[in-house]
Motif scaffolding. Structure first.
Motif, mmCIF file in Angstrom:
data_model
loop_
_atom_site.group_PDB
_atom_site.id
_atom_site.type_symbol
_atom_site.label_atom_id
_atom_site.label_comp_id
_atom_site.label_asym_id
_atom_site.label_seq_id
_atom_site.Cartn_x
_atom_site.Cartn_y
_atom_site.Cartn_z
ATOM 1 N N MET A 1 4.458 0.108 -6.801
ATOM 2 C CA MET A 1 5.828 0.164 -6.291
ATOM 3 C C MET A 1 6.132 1.536 -5.697
ATOM 4 N N VAL A 2 5.566 2.574 -6.255
ATOM 5 C CA VAL A 2 5.817 3.923 -5.743
ATOM 6 C C VAL A 2 5.195 4.074 -4.360
ATOM 7 N N VAL A 3 3.980 3.524 -4.178
ATOM 8 C CA VAL A 3 3.316 3.586 -2.873
ATOM 9 C C VAL A 3 4.141 2.821 -1.843
ATOM 10 N N ALA A 4 4.629 1.642 -2.218
ATOM 11 C CA ALA A 4 5.439 0.827 -1.304
ATOM 12 C C ALA A 4 6.721 1.548 -0.931
ATOM 13 N N ARG A 5 7.326 2.228 -1.895
ATOM 14 C CA ARG A 5 8.598 2.907 -1.632
ATOM 15 C C ARG A 5 8.425 4.147 -0.780
ATOM 16 N N LEU A 6 7.361 4.921 -1.042
ATOM 17 C CA LEU A 6 7.165 6.191 -0.339
ATOM 18 C C LEU A 6 6.300 6.050 0.911
ATOM 19 N N GLY A 7 5.441 5.049 0.953
ATOM 20 C CA GLY A 7 4.679 4.764 2.163
ATOM 21 C C GLY A 7 3.349 5.460 2.291
ATOM 22 N N VAL A 27 -4.429 0.741 -6.627
ATOM 23 C CA VAL A 27 -4.080 -0.213 -5.576
ATOM 24 C C VAL A 27 -5.215 -1.203 -5.371
ATOM 25 N N ASP A 28 -6.453 -0.685 -5.282
ATOM 26 C CA ASP A 28 -7.616 -1.561 -5.101
ATOM 27 C C ASP A 28 -7.766 -2.528 -6.277
ATOM 28 N N THR A 29 -7.544 -2.050 -7.508
ATOM 29 C CA THR A 29 -7.662 -2.894 -8.710
ATOM 30 C C THR A 29 -6.611 -4.001 -8.694
ATOM 31 N N LEU A 30 -5.382 -3.629 -8.293
ATOM 32 C CA LEU A 30 -4.294 -4.610 -8.244
ATOM 33 C C LEU A 30 -4.589 -5.708 -7.232
ATOM 34 N N GLU A 31 -5.057 -5.325 -6.067
ATOM 35 C CA GLU A 31 -5.362 -6.311 -5.036
ATOM 36 C C GLU A 31 -6.531 -7.195 -5.450
ATOM 37 N N ALA A 32 -7.520 -6.605 -6.098
ATOM 38 C CA ALA A 32 -8.674 -7.390 -6.550
ATOM 39 C C ALA A 32 -8.265 -8.387 -7.627
ATOM 40 N N ALA A 33 -7.358 -7.978 -8.514
ATOM 41 C CA ALA A 33 -6.918 -8.851 -9.606
ATOM 42 C C ALA A 33 -6.165 -10.066 -9.072
ATOM 43 N N PHE A 34 -5.365 -9.880 -8.007
ATOM 44 C CA PHE A 34 -4.573 -10.983 -7.451
ATOM 45 C C PHE A 34 -5.274 -11.691 -6.293
ATOM 46 N N LEU A 40 -1.320 -2.846 4.284
ATOM 47 C CA LEU A 40 -2.101 -2.590 5.486
ATOM 48 C C LEU A 40 -2.278 -1.083 5.595
ATOM 49 N N ARG A 41 -3.549 -0.628 5.606
ATOM 50 C CA ARG A 41 -3.828 0.808 5.714
ATOM 51 C C ARG A 41 -3.830 1.205 7.186
ATOM 52 N N HIS A 42 -3.179 2.317 7.480
ATOM 53 C CA HIS A 42 -3.199 2.836 8.850
ATOM 54 C C HIS A 42 -3.087 4.354 8.780
ATOM 55 N N SER A 43 -3.114 4.984 9.927
ATOM 56 C CA SER A 43 -3.184 6.449 9.968
ATOM 57 C C SER A 43 -1.952 7.115 9.381
ATOM 58 N N ARG A 44 -0.811 6.433 9.434
ATOM 59 C CA ARG A 44 0.422 7.044 8.927
ATOM 60 C C ARG A 44 0.686 6.717 7.452
ATOM 61 N N GLY A 45 -0.156 5.830 6.885
ATOM 62 C CA GLY A 45 0.030 5.508 5.470
ATOM 63 C C GLY A 45 -0.216 4.051 5.159
ATOM 64 N N TYR A 46 0.634 3.480 4.282
ATOM 65 C CA TYR A 46 0.478 2.114 3.813
ATOM 66 C C TYR A 46 1.731 1.302 4.171
ATOM 67 N N THR A 47 1.506 0.109 4.721
ATOM 68 C CA THR A 47 2.608 -0.807 5.014
ATOM 69 C C THR A 47 2.397 -2.101 4.240
ATOM 70 N N GLU A 50 2.955 -9.453 3.823
ATOM 71 C CA GLU A 50 3.899 -10.454 3.336
ATOM 72 C C GLU A 50 3.731 -10.658 1.833
ATOM 73 N N ALA A 51 2.441 -10.698 1.390
ATOM 74 C CA ALA A 51 2.179 -10.822 -0.042
ATOM 75 C C ALA A 51 2.682 -9.592 -0.787
ATOM 76 N N GLY A 52 2.573 -8.440 -0.139
ATOM 77 C CA GLY A 52 3.053 -7.215 -0.748
ATOM 78 C C GLY A 52 4.556 -7.193 -0.904
ATOM 79 N N GLU A 53 5.267 -7.723 0.105
ATOM 80 C CA GLU A 53 6.720 -7.816 0.023
ATOM 81 C C GLU A 53 7.139 -8.701 -1.154
ATOM 82 N N GLU A 54 6.429 -9.817 -1.303
ATOM 83 C CA GLU A 54 6.736 -10.730 -2.406
ATOM 84 C C GLU A 54 6.441 -10.072 -3.748
ATOM 85 N N MET A 55 5.307 -9.368 -3.815
ATOM 86 C CA MET A 55 4.950 -8.651 -5.043
ATOM 87 C C MET A 55 6.003 -7.606 -5.391
#
Length: 289
Positions: A1-7, A27-34, A40-47, A50-55
Motif C-alpha cells: 500500500m505504501v508503494v501504491a500511495r507514494l509511487g 512486492v514480488d512475493t505478494l504478486e507471486a502469492a496471488f 506496472l514498472r516504468h522509469s518514473r516508478g510503479y503504477t 487493474e488488479a492492483g487497484e482492486e487489491m
C-alpha cells in the motif's frame, strides 16, 4: 500500500525505514502469492494495474477494520466492564465472598461470574480469568501466580461431646471417634495428626469432602479436621486442637500472563489482596451480614 500511495520504491523504503531491495522483494512475493501483477514498472516508478487497484481497495478496507479492532482491543484492556470469571474450590467460597461482594459494589459494570468447583479450570483455554488455587504453587509456565493467604485447619467436635462424663472425667483424644478423609486434599492435617500421636485414631466414618466432614461433626458422628473458616460460624462446635499455621494450606491467585495488563483483572487481584490478612472471624461475620 505504501508503494501504491507514494509511487516509487525509493520513497516507500524511506518511509518504512527498510532497504529498497526489501520493498521490491515484498512486492514480488505478494504478486507471486496471488498470481497476478499489481504494478506496472516504468522509469518514473510503479503504477497500479487493474488488479492492483482492486487489491488496494480491499487492503484499505482491511486496514480500516484492523484500526477499529485495535481501538476496541485497547478499550477492552482498560475498560472496567464486560465479563470477568473467577474460579476456586467450593470450600473456599466463604473466604472469597466478602471480597467479591465489595468488588461488585466498587465496579458494578463488570459482569462477575464466580464458579466454585473442584475441577481445575484452565486459564490458558479461557475457561476462567482468575483462579484461586490451594496447596502446592501452580507451576504452569504461562501463569502469573501470587500468594494470597493460608487456610488453617483444626480438630473440631460438638461442644456437648466435650462435656465431662457423669463421673466428672473429660474425654481424651484416644477415646474419640474420628471422621477420616478419603480425599487426598483433606488428608494432610489428619495424616500429620496421626504421625504426632502415639495411638491409632478410631474412625467412625470415611468421607471425601470437607462439607461432609462438617455435617458429620455437626451430627455428632465424631470429631474431624475442618478449615477454620468452615467451622467458625457454627457455635455448637468447639476446637479440640485449635487451628494453627502448622496445619495450614497456602492459597494462590493465578492469572494468565497474556491478560496481565487487563484492567479489570488487575483491579480484582488488587481488591482481593485487601482481604489477605483479614481474620477468619471477621470474614464469617461479613458473610453472615
Amino acid at each position: 500500500m505504501v508503494v501504491a500511495r507514494l509511487g516509487t520504491v525509493s520513497a516507500a523504503s524511506s518511509e518504512l525505514g527498510v532497504h529498497r531491495a526489501t520493498v521490491m522483494r515484498h512486492v514480488d512475493t505478494l504478486e507471486a502469492a496471488f498470481g497476478s501483477k499489481f504494478f506496472l514498472r516504468h522509469s518514473r516508478g510503479y503504477t497500479l494495474t487493474e488488479a492492483g487497484e482492486e487489491m488496494l481497495e480491499i487492503a484499505g478496507r482491511a486496514e480500516s477494520m484492523f484500526t477499529v479492532l485495535q481501538a476496541r482491543s485497547r478499550k477492552r484492556a482498560v475498560d472496567l466492564s464486560g465479563d470477568l470469571i473467577v474460579t476456586s474450590l467450593i470450600d473456599l467460597s466463604p473466604l472469597l465472598m466478602p471480597a467479591i461482594s465489595s468488588f461488585r459494589q466498587s465496579y458494578p459494570e463488570i459482569k462477575l461470574t464466580y464458579i466454585a468447583d473442584d475441577r481445575l479450570f484452565r486459564l490458558e483455554h479461557a475457561e476462567a480469568h482468575i483462579a484461586i488455587r490451594a496447596g502446592a504453587k501452580p507451576d504452569m509456565e504461562d501463569y502469573i501466580v501470587r500468594p494470597f493467604r493460608r487456610v488453617r485447619f483444626g480438630l473440631y467436635g460438638q461442644k456437648k461431646l466435650m462435656q465431662p462424663t457423669n463421673d466428672g472425667k473429660r474425654h481424651c483424644l484416644k477415646d474419640l471417634e474420628f471422621i477420616a478423609p478419603l480425599d487426598e486434599k483433606l488428608h494432610q492435617p489428619f495424616a500429620k495428626f496421626m504421625r504426632q500421636m502415639n495411638f491409632d485414631p478410631k474412625s467412625a466414618l470415611y468421607v471425601n469432602d470437607q462439607q461432609a466432614v462438617l455435617y458429620a461433626v455437626l451430627a455428632g458422628i465424631g470429631v474431624g479436621f475442618l478449615a477454620e473458616h468452615i467451622a467458625h460460624p457454627f457455635r455448637e462446635l468447639t476446637p479440640i486442637l485449635p487451628p494453627s499455621a502448622d496445619s495450614s494450606v497456602p492459597l494462590w491467585i493465578a492469572t494468565h500472563m497474556d491478560l496481565r495488563h487487563v484492567s479489570k483483572i488487575q483491579k480484582f487481584v488488587q481488591h482481593i489482596n485487601l482481604y489477605r490478612a483479614t481474620p477468619v472471624s471477621e470474614l464469617t461475620e461479613l458473610n453472615a451480614d
